[in-house]
Design an enzyme around this catalytic site. Structure first.
Site, short mmCIF file in Angstrom:
data_model
loop_
_atom_site.label_atom_id
_atom_site.label_comp_id
_atom_site.label_asym_id
_atom_site.label_seq_id
_atom_site.Cartn_x
_atom_site.Cartn_y
_atom_site.Cartn_z
N CYS A 198 0.84 -1.21 0.00
CA CYS A 198 0.00 0.00 0.00
C CYS A 198 0.87 1.25 0.00
CB CYS A 198 -0.92 -0.04 1.23
SG CYS A 198 -1.79 1.49 1.56
N CYS A 236 0.10 3.73 2.79
CA CYS A 236 0.59 3.17 4.06
C CYS A 236 2.08 3.45 4.22
CB CYS A 236 0.35 1.66 4.12
SG CYS A 236 -1.38 1.18 4.07
#
Length: 144
Positions: A69, A72
């Site tokens: 991600c 993230c």
């Protein structure tokens, strides 16, 4: 003398009683001597997840993330900096949802990163999406 605060060691997961007025003195774990503060976010695993969330008297903010991600990964340094600045009020932890989907599933994570604030093992607030340091700090302040 004020009441003791229970803090779970980020290394060995032992629960430590620390007098509230001594929290700023860099306490160490009674079992393994690891500093209880200042080490950045704790990586949660199936072995430590429940104990860390339920054993800390301070609220625990968990970052539900995954290595693939992009948001993230971009938020990781922000989360680490927030943990250094606010670790006297909140414990910070990370849970890799790809490595441990069985731990994330009960929380109905629909997008990552998702931050969930726990008090005594129960969810008290959540926010999804990457945040900068100021918005993250403001959100934490509003929840406390």
């Amino acid at each position: 003398m004020s009441a003791a605060i229970h803090i779970v060691c980020p290394q060995c997961a032992a629960t430590n009683r620390v007098p509230a007025e001594r929290l700023g003195e860099q306490p160490r774990c009674g079992a393994c001597r690891t500093p209880l503060r200042g080490g950045g976010p704790v990586e949660l695993t199936p072995a430590t997840f429940g104990r860390y969330l339920q054993g800390n008297d301070l609220p625990v903010l968990v970052d539900f993330w995954a290595p693939w991600c992009g948001p993230c990964r971009s938020m990781a340094p922000v989360f680490a900096e927030a943990s250094r600045q606010l670790d006297d009020r909140v414990r910070f932890a990370k849970l890799d949802t790809e490595a441990h989907p069985q731990l994330a599933a009960p929380f109905g994570i629909r997008g990552i990163p998702t931050l969930i604030l726990f008090r005594q093992g129960r969810e008290s607030a959540r926010v999804s999406g990457a945040l900068g340091l100021a918005p993250l700090s403001d959100w934490i302040d509003r929840q406390l």
